[in-house]
Design a protein around this motif. Structure first.
Motif, mmCIF file in Angstrom:
data_model
loop_
_atom_site.group_PDB
_atom_site.id
_atom_site.type_symbol
_atom_site.label_atom_id
_atom_site.label_comp_id
_atom_site.label_asym_id
_atom_site.label_seq_id
_atom_site.Cartn_x
_atom_site.Cartn_y
_atom_site.Cartn_z
ATOM 1 N N SER A 66 86.446 14.576 16.537
ATOM 2 C CA SER A 66 87.209 14.884 15.325
ATOM 3 C C SER A 66 87.575 13.609 14.574
ATOM 4 C CB SER A 66 88.467 15.667 15.693
ATOM 5 O OG SER A 66 89.298 15.858 14.562
ATOM 6 N N LEU A 67 88.041 12.603 15.315
ATOM 7 C CA LEU A 67 88.390 11.329 14.684
ATOM 8 C C LEU A 67 87.158 10.659 14.077
ATOM 9 C CD1 LEU A 67 90.920 9.974 17.325
ATOM 10 C CD2 LEU A 67 91.429 10.524 14.940
ATOM 11 N N GLY A 68 86.004 10.839 14.731
ATOM 12 C CA GLY A 68 84.765 10.302 14.178
ATOM 13 C C GLY A 68 84.430 10.944 12.849
ATOM 14 N N TYR A 69 84.534 12.267 12.781
ATOM 15 C CA TYR A 69 84.287 12.967 11.508
ATOM 16 C C TYR A 69 85.305 12.540 10.452
ATOM 17 C CZ TYR A 69 80.640 16.252 12.953
ATOM 18 O OH TYR A 69 79.446 16.822 13.346
ATOM 19 N N LEU A 70 86.553 12.319 10.882
ATOM 20 C CA LEU A 70 87.586 11.880 9.941
ATOM 21 C C LEU A 70 87.208 10.535 9.329
ATOM 22 C CD1 LEU A 70 90.394 12.080 8.634
ATOM 23 C CD2 LEU A 70 91.347 11.123 10.751
ATOM 24 N N ARG A 71 86.761 9.605 10.148
ATOM 25 C CA ARG A 71 86.361 8.291 9.644
ATOM 26 C C ARG A 71 85.154 8.401 8.713
ATOM 27 N NH1 ARG A 71 87.909 3.474 11.689
ATOM 28 N NH2 ARG A 71 89.612 3.525 13.193
ATOM 29 N N ASN A 72 84.328 9.414 8.958
ATOM 30 C CA ASN A 72 83.143 9.604 8.119
ATOM 31 C C ASN A 72 83.445 10.412 6.867
ATOM 32 O OD1 ASN A 72 80.274 9.007 7.961
ATOM 33 N ND2 ASN A 72 79.918 11.207 8.215
ATOM 34 N N GLY A 73 84.707 10.825 6.700
ATOM 35 C CA GLY A 73 85.118 11.535 5.500
ATOM 36 C C GLY A 73 84.844 13.023 5.499
ATOM 37 N N ASP A 74 84.439 13.583 6.638
ATOM 38 C CA ASP A 74 84.144 15.017 6.721
ATOM 39 C C ASP A 74 85.360 15.729 7.305
ATOM 40 O OD1 ASP A 74 83.184 17.590 7.153
ATOM 41 O OD2 ASP A 74 81.206 16.906 7.835
ATOM 42 N N LEU A 75 86.318 16.072 6.446
ATOM 43 C CA LEU A 75 87.569 16.655 6.916
ATOM 44 C C LEU A 75 87.380 18.054 7.492
ATOM 45 C CD1 LEU A 75 90.137 15.524 4.184
ATOM 46 C CD2 LEU A 75 89.390 14.351 6.259
ATOM 47 N N GLU A 76 86.422 18.787 6.975
ATOM 48 C CA GLU A 76 86.204 20.153 7.455
ATOM 49 C C GLU A 76 85.756 20.148 8.922
ATOM 50 O OE1 GLU A 76 83.509 24.140 6.440
ATOM 51 O OE2 GLU A 76 83.588 22.462 5.036
ATOM 52 N N GLN A 77 84.760 19.291 9.235
ATOM 53 C CA GLN A 77 84.300 19.199 10.617
ATOM 54 C C GLN A 77 85.381 18.590 11.519
ATOM 55 O OE1 GLN A 77 81.646 20.103 12.434
ATOM 56 N NE2 GLN A 77 80.818 21.246 10.701
ATOM 57 N N ASP A 88 98.242 14.444 17.290
ATOM 58 C CA ASP A 88 98.200 13.180 16.557
ATOM 59 C C ASP A 88 96.977 13.151 15.636
ATOM 60 O OD1 ASP A 88 97.579 10.512 15.803
ATOM 61 O OD2 ASP A 88 98.593 9.689 17.545
ATOM 62 N N THR A 89 95.824 13.541 16.183
ATOM 63 C CA THR A 89 94.593 13.587 15.385
ATOM 64 C C THR A 89 94.725 14.578 14.230
ATOM 65 O OG1 THR A 89 93.245 13.006 17.307
ATOM 66 C CG2 THR A 89 92.117 14.071 15.469
ATOM 67 N N GLU A 90 95.280 15.748 14.518
ATOM 68 C CA GLU A 90 95.478 16.760 13.471
ATOM 69 C C GLU A 90 96.348 16.200 12.349
ATOM 70 O OE1 GLU A 90 96.248 21.436 13.748
ATOM 71 O OE2 GLU A 90 98.059 20.271 14.203
ATOM 72 N N ALA A 113 95.028 12.362 5.651
ATOM 73 C CA ALA A 113 93.872 12.008 4.817
ATOM 74 C C ALA A 113 93.686 13.010 3.676
ATOM 75 C CB ALA A 113 92.610 11.949 5.666
ATOM 76 N N ASP A 114 94.090 14.256 3.934
ATOM 77 C CA ASP A 114 93.971 15.318 2.929
ATOM 78 C C ASP A 114 95.215 15.391 2.038
ATOM 79 O OD1 ASP A 114 92.381 17.253 1.783
ATOM 80 O OD2 ASP A 114 93.106 18.871 3.080
ATOM 81 N N GLU A 115 96.152 14.440 2.252
ATOM 82 C CA GLU A 115 97.404 14.347 1.495
ATOM 83 C C GLU A 115 98.246 15.617 1.593
ATOM 84 O OE1 GLU A 115 96.645 12.960 -2.456
ATOM 85 O OE2 GLU A 115 96.081 10.960 -1.751
ATOM 86 N N LYS A 116 98.175 16.275 2.739
ATOM 87 C CA LYS A 116 99.034 17.420 3.025
ATOM 88 C C LYS A 116 100.161 16.907 3.929
ATOM 89 C CE LYS A 116 95.332 20.817 2.509
ATOM 90 N NZ LYS A 116 94.502 21.869 3.173
ATOM 91 N N PHE A 117 101.110 16.227 3.298
ATOM 92 C CA PHE A 117 102.096 15.454 4.040
ATOM 93 C C PHE A 117 103.032 16.318 4.884
ATOM 94 C CE2 PHE A 117 101.523 12.376 0.329
ATOM 95 C CZ PHE A 117 100.487 11.717 0.979
ATOM 96 N N ASP A 118 103.408 17.485 4.389
ATOM 97 C CA ASP A 118 104.316 18.347 5.150
ATOM 98 C C ASP A 118 103.656 18.819 6.449
ATOM 99 O OD1 ASP A 118 106.255 18.056 3.260
ATOM 100 O OD2 ASP A 118 105.860 19.963 2.234
ATOM 101 N N LYS A 119 102.391 19.225 6.337
ATOM 102 C CA LYS A 119 101.679 19.677 7.537
ATOM 103 C C LYS A 119 101.429 18.515 8.487
ATOM 104 C CE LYS A 119 99.382 23.796 5.722
ATOM 105 N NZ LYS A 119 98.084 24.500 5.527
ATOM 106 N N ALA A 120 101.146 17.341 7.918
ATOM 107 C CA ALA A 120 100.942 16.157 8.753
ATOM 108 C C ALA A 120 102.208 15.826 9.532
ATOM 109 C CB ALA A 120 100.523 14.971 7.887
ATOM 110 N N LEU A 121 103.345 15.918 8.869
ATOM 111 C CA LEU A 121 104.622 15.629 9.516
ATOM 112 C C LEU A 121 104.897 16.631 10.640
ATOM 113 C CD1 LEU A 121 107.082 13.750 9.420
ATOM 114 C CD2 LEU A 121 108.162 15.376 7.845
#
Length: 428
Positions: free
Chosen positions: A233-244, A270-272, A278-286
């Protein structure tokens, strides 16, 4: 009082118990491991007494028992289980050394290094691994040396030393292709996947993660599978593929909930949180990072805990909650200094100094001030908050540094945990 050798019956039965315990250790099945160890260990809140067993049996029981304590304590509310685990493994190392059992000694040292790694003490981890590797200078293909190498890659990932990690991966690539240990293969492919995703070689990273998934599924080991999904998941995040990235971390979270692996579940949350950030969904990130931190607080998985706190600091800064971020950074620095050591404090101080001031297209004066602050902050971090040394590096004097801090950037005192009484020395 512990069960004695006579109560267990025969030497063959003890050997069988150790073999089963090793299998449970490798697969991280702590429930099964506790059940097996209970035959020789009555009270898990007290250290076991294996003095009635032969030295080689005693050494291996101490090693396995140390693994149990350290691993269980990393994600469960048990006081000082990590320290007790280190102590038992250290005793097993001394016994293996006395008995002249080099490969058993190497495995025990690799395990002790892993415990130091999960408690965040990466420099100690590397020292132990380097010491263990010396025996294999002329036998690089030995399975124990491969275990040591794969373990060291994990430490280098935490240090962000990707070049050194890639060198190790290149050195063990061919022997790992011939390796018949499926659990070691899973660890190797997971570590390789993480490294190659960090240096933007995502297709190679993806290949390793997929091989790790294959071996985990072949073993039927959900714990390893959950870890690989999280790293993938973190690998996909670094590659910009938020869906995967979301898909993989969702699988990871489900697995860790199913097997009740709370420490690794904390990592997945933490990964979630990072994906939501990265998706700027700050409330969900928090919401996700708070779940992660809450779980980490239950145990002694200090490296994961400090990383989670760091994600929240970053999140608060992105949400323009600077004061909260600074206060939380203080908690992070205190935890790192208390439980991990100076290296971790410096690591996060360097990170913090790079993001504490976000330039937003201000006027020329504002940009100059931002540059001055960044320069001063970087100098103080490198000098470990030593004002005299910082002044020397910046080709100025102590009085001028303190004057600038007091007049323009007093918040730096708080960020670096410097004593406010220094401010009173400005005119000295």
């Amino acid at each position: 009082m512990n069960h004695s050798f006579q109560q267990l019956g025969t030497a063959e039965r003890v050997t069988q118990l150790i073999a089963k315990a090793r299998d449970a250790e490798i697969s991280r099945d702590l429930d099964r491991l506790q059940e097996l160890l209970s035959e020789v260990w009555d009270d898990f809140d007290k250290n076991p007494d294996y003095s009635e067993f032969e030295p080689d049996i005693r050494a291996e029981l101490l090693r396995i028992s140390g693994f149990y304590l350290a691993t269980f304590g990393s994600s469960n509310p048990r006081k000082k289980y990590q320290d007790r685990g280190k102590d038992l493994i250290s005793k097993s190392i001394s016994l293996f050394e006395e008995l002249g059992m080099p490969h058993e000694l190497g495995r025990a040292k690799a395990l002790l290094a892993s415990v130091y790694y999960y408690s965040g003490q990466v420099e100690e981890c590397e020292i132990i691994l380097d010491e263990a590797a010396i025996f294999y200078d002329h036998d690089q293909l030995h399975p124990v040396n491969l275990l040591i190498a794969v373990t060291k890659v994990g430490a280098l990932i935490w240090k962000n030393d990707y070049q050194a990690a890639v060198e190790i991966l290149n050195n063990v690539q061919i022997p790992m292709e011939l390796c018949e240990d499926p659990f070691l293969l899973v660890r190797y492919h997971m570590q390789a996947g993480i490294i190659y995703s960090r240096i933007e070689r995502f297709e190679l990273s993806k290949t390793h993660f997929e091989k790790g998934i294959y071996h985990s599924e072949a073993l039927g080991n959900l714990r390893y599978l959950g870890s690989i999904y999280n790293s993938f998941s973190l690998g996909y995040l670094r590659n910009g593929d938020l869906e995967q990235a979301r898909e993989k971390v969702t699988q990871s979270i489900k697995i860790f909930k199913d097997v009740n692996e709370r420490g690794w579940l904390a990592n997945a949350f933490d990964t979630e949180a990072q994906i939501y950030l990265a998706d700027e969904k700050f409330d969900k990130a928090l919401e996700s990072i708070d779940k992660s931190i809450e779980l980490f607080r239950e145990g002694e998985f200090f490296s994961g805990w400090t990383d989670a706190l760091w994600v929240k600091v970053h999140l608060l800064l992105r949400s323009d909650k600077k004061e909260e971020a600074i206060m939380l950074y203080g908690e992070l620095a205190d935890l790192a200094g208390r439980e991990i050591g100076e290296y971790a404090v410096r690591k996060y101080a360097r990170k913090f100094s790079k993001i504490i001031h976000v330039k937003k297209g201000t006027d020329f004066f504002g940009e100059v001030q931002a540059f001055k602050r960044d320069l001063l902050m970087e100098s103080l971090v490198e000098a470990d908050a030593d004002i005299d040394l910082s002044a020397e590096n910046l080709k100025t004097n102590r009085k001028e540094i303190i004057h600038i801090l007091n007049r323009e950037f007093p918040d730096i005192y708080l960020e670096l945990g410097m004593s406010p009484h220094v401010m009173s020395t400005a005119n000295n």
